[in-house]
Design a protein around this motif. Structure first.
Motif, PDB file in Angstrom:
ATOM      1  N   UNK A  62       0.841  -1.198   0.000  1.00 20.02           N
ATOM      2  CA  UNK A  62       0.000   0.000   0.000  1.00 20.02           C
ATOM      3  C   UNK A  62       0.872   1.243   0.000  1.00 20.02           C
ATOM      4  N   UNK A  63       0.380   2.327  -0.621  1.00 24.82           N
ATOM      5  CA  UNK A  63       1.147   3.567  -0.693  1.00 24.82           C
ATOM      6  C   UNK A  63       1.492   4.086   0.688  1.00 24.82           C
ATOM      7  N   UNK A  64       0.551   3.990   1.618  1.00 27.95           N
ATOM      8  CA  UNK A  64       0.783   4.508   2.958  1.00 27.95           C
ATOM      9  C   UNK A  64       1.934   3.786   3.631  1.00 27.95           C
ATOM     10  N   UNK A  65       2.123   2.515   3.355  1.00 30.05           N
ATOM     11  CA  UNK A  65       3.214   1.759   3.958  1.00 30.05           C
ATOM     12  C   UNK A  65       4.558   2.233   3.414  1.00 30.05           C
ATOM     13  N   UNK A  66       4.626   2.458   2.106  1.00 32.33           N
ATOM     14  CA  UNK A  66       5.873   2.918   1.510  1.00 32.33           C
ATOM     15  C   UNK A  66       6.229   4.303   2.026  1.00 32.33           C
ATOM     16  N   UNK A  67       5.233   5.191   2.140  1.00 36.39           N
ATOM     17  CA  UNK A  67       5.496   6.551   2.604  1.00 36.39           C
ATOM     18  C   UNK A  67       5.992   6.561   4.035  1.00 36.39           C
ATOM     19  N   UNK A  68       5.563   5.572   4.795  1.00 38.09           N
ATOM     20  CA  UNK A  68       5.965   5.538   6.199  1.00 38.09           C
ATOM     21  C   UNK A  68       7.370   4.994   6.361  1.00 38.09           C
ATOM     22  N   UNK A  69       8.000   4.542   5.285  1.00 38.23           N
ATOM     23  CA  UNK A  69       9.355   4.053   5.376  1.00 38.23           C
ATOM     24  C   UNK A  69       9.461   2.651   5.929  1.00 38.23           C
ATOM     25  N   UNK A  70       8.372   1.930   5.956  1.00 36.50           N
ATOM     26  CA  UNK A  70       8.411   0.576   6.493  1.00 36.50           C
ATOM     27  C   UNK A  70       9.194  -0.336   5.552  1.00 36.50           C
ATOM     28  N   UNK A  71       9.832  -1.339   6.126  1.00 36.43           N
ATOM     29  CA  UNK A  71      10.585  -2.307   5.323  1.00 36.43           C
ATOM     30  C   UNK A  71       9.601  -3.280   4.681  1.00 36.43           C
ATOM     31  N   UNK A  72       9.624  -3.392   3.348  1.00 38.57           N
ATOM     32  CA  UNK A  72       8.683  -4.305   2.690  1.00 38.57           C
ATOM     33  C   UNK A  72       8.913  -5.746   3.145  1.00 38.57           C
ATOM     34  N   UNK A  73       7.844  -6.485   3.315  1.00 40.12           N
ATOM     35  CA  UNK A  73       8.009  -7.900   3.688  1.00 40.12           C
ATOM     36  C   UNK A  73       8.623  -8.678   2.528  1.00 40.12           C
ATOM     37  N   UNK A  74       9.375  -9.708   2.862  1.00 36.49           N
ATOM     38  CA  UNK A  74       9.986 -10.545   1.845  1.00 36.49           C
ATOM     39  C   UNK A  74       8.938 -11.487   1.253  1.00 36.49           C
ATOM     40  N   UNK A  75       8.794 -11.440  -0.061  1.00 40.19           N
ATOM     41  CA  UNK A  75       7.838 -12.296  -0.739  1.00 40.19           C
ATOM     42  C   UNK A  75       8.572 -13.515  -1.268  1.00 40.19           C
ATOM     43  N   UNK A  76       8.227 -14.701  -0.827  1.00 44.17           N
ATOM     44  CA  UNK A  76       8.943 -15.897  -1.292  1.00 44.17           C
ATOM     45  C   UNK A  76       8.776 -16.098  -2.798  1.00 44.17           C
ATOM     46  N   UNK A  77       9.866 -16.400  -3.462  1.00 41.24           N
ATOM     47  CA  UNK A  77       9.841 -16.667  -4.887  1.00 41.24           C
ATOM     48  C   UNK A  77       9.903 -18.179  -5.094  1.00 41.24           C
ATOM     49  N   UNK A  78       8.924 -18.746  -5.771  1.00 43.24           N
ATOM     50  CA  UNK A  78       8.921 -20.205  -5.941  1.00 43.24           C
ATOM     51  C   UNK A  78      10.125 -20.684  -6.738  1.00 43.24           C
ATOM     52  N   UNK A  79      10.695 -21.787  -6.320  1.00 39.84           N
ATOM     53  CA  UNK A  79      11.828 -22.385  -7.009  1.00 39.84           C
ATOM     54  C   UNK A  79      11.279 -23.376  -8.028  1.00 39.84           C
ATOM     55  N   UNK A  80      11.045 -22.872  -9.247  1.00 36.77           N
ATOM     56  CA  UNK A  80      10.422 -23.699 -10.273  1.00 36.77           C
ATOM     57  C   UNK A  80      11.471 -24.451 -11.081  1.00 36.77           C
TER      58      UNK A  80
END
Length: 234
Positions: A62-80
């Protein structure tokens, strides 16, 4: 003279993305091998197959999260599993049963039926060109007759002799060979053909060999389809 029979179900979508075509609609289009006689296949009772991890949309912050400077959560990338670049097939060989032929290219006619390879003596198999190319991610589809119009064997006459681990080699236009190992084979009634099981998206590169089965001498028709499932060898 025994006529070959096949009725197949595929879900269609944009031509530019063959892998996603299997997710485009929950309604299957009936595809008939016109050289065949017999009953039409049925559709799956379930919904369209779910999107695999590689094609699923990733969540956005969300835009509000980015503006607040929060660290984005790590999104797991599937090992295909690794796959090959797109390249249409030109021929195939199955050493264990001595089957081999060039591979024609077939699509859909305007009425929704499948263009099919010829069914005379020595007729080759065909690749359904709305499926992935052999070696791409997803299930590539090769079609072949179990017998010929003169009553002799078709290119896929001996598929029942295949065993798990047997190798299928598909030569491609770019000069590479996609090598698949047989996983299993199943016989399905055309009145209860499991569309999602056969054509649904897969995480890796897979291959389907499809022919007729269940010949009924009383009607002169094949009532079933025989499907070989194989997976790309790393």
């Amino acid at each position: 003279m025994v006529q070959v029979s096949d009725a197949l179900h595929l879900m269609t979508g944009p031509r530019g993305d063959r892998r996603r075509l299997l997710l485009a609609s929950a309604a299957a289009i009936l595809l008939m091998l016109s050289a065949c006689a017999g009953s039409s296949a049925g559709t799956d009772a379930g919904s369209a197959p779910s999107v695999s991890p590689s094609s699923a949309a990733l969540p956005t912050l969300a835009t509000s999260t980015r503006e607040a400077g929060a660290v984005p959560p790590q999104i797991p990338v599937p090992d295909l599993p690794a796959v090959l670049a797109a390249s249409p097939p030109t021929s195939f060989e199955i050493p264990s049963i001595g089957a081999a032929s060039e591979v024609l290219r077939t699509g859909l006619r305007e009425n929704g039926t499948l263009e099919v390879p010829p069914d005379g003596p020595g007729a080759p198999a065909s690749w359904y060109d709305e499926s992935p190319t052999p070696g791409e991610r997803g299930p590539a589809v090769l079609l072949g007759h179990v017998n010929a119009t003169d009553g002799g064997p078709g290119v896929f006459a001996d598929l029942r002799e295949l065993r798990a681990g047997d190798v299928i080699e598909v030569l491609r236009e770019d000069g590479t060979t996609a090598v698949f190992a047989v996983d299993r084979a199943e016989q399905y009634s055309k009145d209860a053909f499991p569309t999602t099981t056969v054509y649904g998206n897969t995480e890796g590169s897979e291959l389907r060999l499809i022919t007729c089965d269940g010949y009924d001498p009383a009607t002169g028709a094949f009532e079933d389809n025989y499907v070989v499932f194989a997976t790309l060898v790393p």
